[in-house]
Write an enzyme that holds these catalytic residues in place. Structure first.
Site, mmCIF file in Angstrom:
data_model
loop_
_atom_site.group_PDB
_atom_site.id
_atom_site.type_symbol
_atom_site.label_atom_id
_atom_site.label_comp_id
_atom_site.label_asym_id
_atom_site.label_seq_id
_atom_site.Cartn_x
_atom_site.Cartn_y
_atom_site.Cartn_z
ATOM 1 N N ASP A 101 0.813 -1.633 0.487
ATOM 2 C CA ASP A 101 -0.026 -0.636 0.310
ATOM 3 C C ASP A 101 0.685 1.179 -0.136
ATOM 4 O OD1 ASP A 101 0.920 -0.439 2.450
ATOM 5 O OD2 ASP A 101 -0.801 -0.840 2.906
ATOM 6 N N GLU A 123 -0.533 -8.761 -1.394
ATOM 7 C CA GLU A 123 -1.290 -8.542 -0.048
ATOM 8 C C GLU A 123 -2.203 -7.322 -0.359
ATOM 9 O OE1 GLU A 123 0.812 -5.207 2.067
ATOM 10 O OE2 GLU A 123 1.929 -6.920 3.158
ATOM 11 N N GLU A 137 -1.862 5.287 3.581
ATOM 12 C CA GLU A 137 -1.955 3.601 3.353
ATOM 13 C C GLU A 137 -3.533 3.168 3.003
ATOM 14 O OE1 GLU A 137 0.359 4.513 5.710
ATOM 15 O OE2 GLU A 137 2.009 4.073 5.172
ATOM 16 N N HIS A 216 7.771 4.200 12.309
ATOM 17 C CA HIS A 216 7.304 4.960 11.526
ATOM 18 C C HIS A 216 6.379 5.641 10.724
ATOM 19 C CE1 HIS A 216 6.686 2.638 8.102
ATOM 20 N NE2 HIS A 216 6.554 1.681 8.773
ATOM 21 N N ARG A 218 3.538 7.697 9.360
ATOM 22 C CA ARG A 218 3.168 9.276 8.836
ATOM 23 C C ARG A 218 1.820 9.886 10.011
ATOM 24 N NH1 ARG A 218 5.126 11.471 3.750
ATOM 25 N NH2 ARG A 218 6.670 9.725 3.086
ATOM 26 N N HIS A 250 14.343 3.945 11.988
ATOM 27 C CA HIS A 250 13.770 4.537 10.161
ATOM 28 C C HIS A 250 14.428 5.514 10.586
ATOM 29 C CE1 HIS A 250 11.223 5.290 7.187
ATOM 30 N NE2 HIS A 250 11.057 4.114 6.858
HETATM 31 C C1 UD1 Z 1 7.099 4.336 2.921
HETATM 32 C C2 UD1 Z 1 5.887 3.889 2.804
HETATM 33 C C3 UD1 Z 1 4.942 3.473 3.627
HETATM 34 C C4 UD1 Z 1 5.726 2.549 4.347
HETATM 35 C C5 UD1 Z 1 7.138 2.728 4.373
HETATM 36 C C6 UD1 Z 1 8.136 1.167 5.228
HETATM 37 C C7 UD1 Z 1 4.339 5.519 1.330
HETATM 38 C C8 UD1 Z 1 3.879 7.122 1.283
HETATM 39 N N1 UD1 Z 1 4.614 5.196 2.869
HETATM 40 O O1 UD1 Z 1 7.065 5.222 4.066
HETATM 41 O O2 UD1 Z 1 3.935 2.634 3.715
HETATM 42 O O3 UD1 Z 1 5.196 1.492 5.681
HETATM 43 O O4 UD1 Z 1 7.534 2.973 3.544
HETATM 44 O O5 UD1 Z 1 9.368 1.896 5.765
HETATM 45 O O6 UD1 Z 1 4.692 4.983 0.062
HETATM 46 N N2 UD1 Z 1 14.312 8.331 3.701
HETATM 47 C C9 UD1 Z 1 15.193 7.765 3.815
HETATM 48 N N3 UD1 Z 1 16.413 7.069 3.258
HETATM 49 C C10 UD1 Z 1 15.446 6.100 2.763
HETATM 50 C C11 UD1 Z 1 13.852 6.017 3.385
HETATM 51 C C12 UD1 Z 1 13.814 7.120 3.193
HETATM 52 O O7 UD1 Z 1 16.731 9.431 3.781
HETATM 53 O O8 UD1 Z 1 15.724 4.655 2.573
HETATM 54 C C13 UD1 Z 1 13.885 8.998 4.407
HETATM 55 C C14 UD1 Z 1 13.786 10.692 3.475
HETATM 56 O O9 UD1 Z 1 13.774 11.992 4.110
HETATM 57 C C15 UD1 Z 1 12.306 9.931 2.475
HETATM 58 C C16 UD1 Z 1 11.857 9.859 4.208
HETATM 59 O O10 UD1 Z 1 12.271 9.292 4.487
HETATM 60 O O11 UD1 Z 1 12.088 11.224 2.122
HETATM 61 C C17 UD1 Z 1 10.531 9.793 3.507
HETATM 62 O O12 UD1 Z 1 10.463 8.601 2.982
HETATM 63 P P1 UD1 Z 1 9.112 7.804 2.464
HETATM 64 O O13 UD1 Z 1 8.777 6.694 1.603
HETATM 65 O O14 UD1 Z 1 7.839 8.679 1.181
HETATM 66 O O15 UD1 Z 1 8.260 7.685 3.822
HETATM 67 P P2 UD1 Z 1 8.303 6.520 4.843
HETATM 68 O O16 UD1 Z 1 7.763 6.708 5.790
HETATM 69 O O17 UD1 Z 1 9.797 5.097 4.349
HETATM 70 N N1 UDP Z 2 13.609 -4.756 8.957
HETATM 71 C C1 UDP Z 2 14.077 -4.917 8.614
HETATM 72 N N2 UDP Z 2 15.212 -3.826 9.222
HETATM 73 C C2 UDP Z 2 14.892 -2.948 10.007
HETATM 74 C C3 UDP Z 2 13.549 -2.926 10.361
HETATM 75 C C4 UDP Z 2 12.798 -3.951 9.922
HETATM 76 O O1 UDP Z 2 14.702 -5.128 7.674
HETATM 77 O O2 UDP Z 2 15.513 -2.558 10.757
HETATM 78 C C5 UDP Z 2 12.124 -5.233 8.023
HETATM 79 C C6 UDP Z 2 10.954 -6.064 9.381
HETATM 80 O O3 UDP Z 2 11.036 -7.559 8.966
HETATM 81 C C7 UDP Z 2 9.870 -6.141 7.354
HETATM 82 C C8 UDP Z 2 10.541 -5.079 7.201
HETATM 83 O O4 UDP Z 2 11.515 -4.621 6.809
HETATM 84 O O5 UDP Z 2 10.046 -7.263 7.006
HETATM 85 C C9 UDP Z 2 9.068 -4.381 7.686
HETATM 86 O O6 UDP Z 2 9.090 -2.943 6.797
HETATM 87 P P1 UDP Z 2 8.540 -1.457 7.708
HETATM 88 O O7 UDP Z 2 8.131 -1.445 9.156
HETATM 89 O O8 UDP Z 2 9.975 -0.087 7.178
HETATM 90 O O9 UDP Z 2 7.140 -1.340 6.236
HETATM 91 P P2 UDP Z 2 5.283 -1.584 6.712
HETATM 92 O O10 UDP Z 2 5.310 -3.021 6.813
HETATM 93 O O11 UDP Z 2 5.000 -0.508 7.967
HETATM 94 O O12 UDP Z 2 5.518 -1.652 5.520
#
Ligand code: UD1
Ligand code: UDP
Length: 378
Positions: A101, A123, A137, A216, A218, A250
């Protein structure tokens, strides 16, 4: 058409860390029967994703590297939509597989629709029923349900949710969640060859129990995340001689700026960088309790029988709550501390909750998905 026909090209779309983990088993299941899907990476995540792609040996044909620091949903959505549409035009796919999502999944499904490429959603059907929770999401999932041609629901509850929204029953398949395939693969094949982790060795030598924390979402940024962190700090102080809290933080700056000031000076809280998937699985296996808002972690913990406190207002994985392994405590600091206290001090309560369950899958979801895709005549 027969999707199994070698003339037909299947694309797999990965944007973020959980999509890589949950799609790895699907890629492997295709390869196992001699079909090589084309893997496309939007790069919505960068540091969180790229090490996991190498760790899980996921080879991609393109990485669009779309991440920007502190990206807004509108900008990210526009980038994914425009760039994935262009990719689809060039690669002439017959089917695009999206997972979960995220913005990458939702905008890529829309791009598939614009380019007349069939979309399979893995999923599918998770719902809280609350449009803004989790944000964005829940809306992404609903959008994908409208756009997809094939819906792979992890549970019968997810199937029911899709039927209520008018998705034709013949297009829905209940297959379990592929995260359990990934989890079991790592547990059974990768952990043995890993070097010992000094932090885990140290905690074991001191005879401490591990509480694992992630967060993490939002919708929690600001007050709720601060409240969750205060609950974690109180818990660490209350059990200062018996637990160590491991919290891989995160990389989202909105998370970092809330978590570090509240938790970095507490001696039995270890704030770490995000962990590799195998290391994270190892930490889960050694944990007494997990406190998280992560979707994937709730599923993995249920499979391993590790009690989870879910720090969210709503939950779309109620199957785990019904069997007792998960408890939704929300972001309230007192509720987090009380629920953790109960589990850490009452062995009877703990034992009843710490029961492994196949409620989210048996580790063979990807094989089912691939068989269904290959047999799907459209
Ligand atoms: C995203 C997804 C969320 C998912 C999560 C898994 C959306 C809107 N959100 O949230 O559904 O559960 O990923 O972790 O699709 N950033 C870094 N490096 C990275 C990743 C993120 O620096 O490798 C920072 C950046 O500043 C980026 C911010 O995190 O702009 C937000 O990343 P984003 O993918 O928009 O949202 P997540 O909170 O990671
Ligand atoms: N995970 C990982 N390293 C970490 C934290 C999480 O490999 O430091 C894995 C975790 O086992 C799971 C996935 O990342 O499979 C979950 O990712 P996240 O929590 O970012 O996203 P969500 O599941 O909430 O979309």
């Amino acid at each position: 058409m027969m999707l199994g026909d070698p003339m037909h090209t299947i694309g797999i779309l990965i944007g973020t860390r959980p999509e890589a983990i949950k799609l790895m088993p699907v890629i492997r299941a295709f390869e196992h029967i001699g079909v090589n899907p084309k893997v496309f990476v939007t790069g919505q995540h960068r540091e969180l994703l790229e090490p996991i792609l190498s760790e899980l040996n996921i080879v991609h044909v393109e990485n669009l590297r779309l991440m920007e620091d502190d990206q807004s949903l509108g900008d990210l959505s526009a980038r994914v939509l425009a760039r994935v549409q262009e990719v689809l035009r060039r690669h002439q796919l017959h089917l695009l597989v999206v997972q979960g999502d995220t913005t990458s999944a939702a905008m890529s499904a829309l791009a598939g629709f614009y380019e007349n490429v069939s979309v399979a959603h893995i999923e599918a059907g998770l719902r809280t029923g609350s449009r803004r929770n989790p944000f964005p999401e829940e809306m992404n999932r609903r959008l994908i349900a409208c756009l997809a041609d094939l819906h792979f629901a992890p549970t019968t509850q997810a199937r029911e949710n899709l039927l209520k929204e008018g998705v034709p029953s013949g297009r829905i398949h209940v297959v379990g969640n592929t995260v359990i395939d990934a989890l079991f693969y790592v547990r059974d094949h990768l952990l043995d060859s890993m070097a010992p982790d000094p932090l885990l060795e140290q905690i074991a030598a001191r005879g401490r129990q591990i509480v694992l924390v992630t967060g993490h979402r939002r919708e929690s940024f600001g007050t709720d995340l601060a409240s969750i962190c205060r609950g974690i700090r109180e818990l660490a102080n209350a059990f200062s001689s018996s637990i160590e809290i491991i919290y891989p933080v995160h990389l989202n700056p909105n998370v970092q700026r809330e978590v570090r000031p509240i938790l970095s000076s507490v001696t039995n809280i270890r704030l770490t960088e995000p962990l590799s998937y195998a290391r994270f699985v190892e930490v889960m296996l050694r944990s007494k309790l997990i406190i998280t808002d992560s979707g994937g972690v709730q599923e993995e913990a249920a499979a391993l029988g590790i009690p989870v406190l879910v720090t969210r207002q709503t939950c779309e994985r109620l199957e785990a709550v019904e069997i007792g392994v998960s408890e939704v405590v929300g972001p309230d600091k007192n509720k987090i501390v009380e629920a953790a206290y109960r589990l850490l001090t009452d062995e009877h309560v703990y034992r009843n909750r710490a029961v492994p369950s196949a409620v989210f899958g048996d580790g063979h979801s990807a094989e089912r998905i691939v068989q269904i895709m290959l047999g799907d005549r459209r």
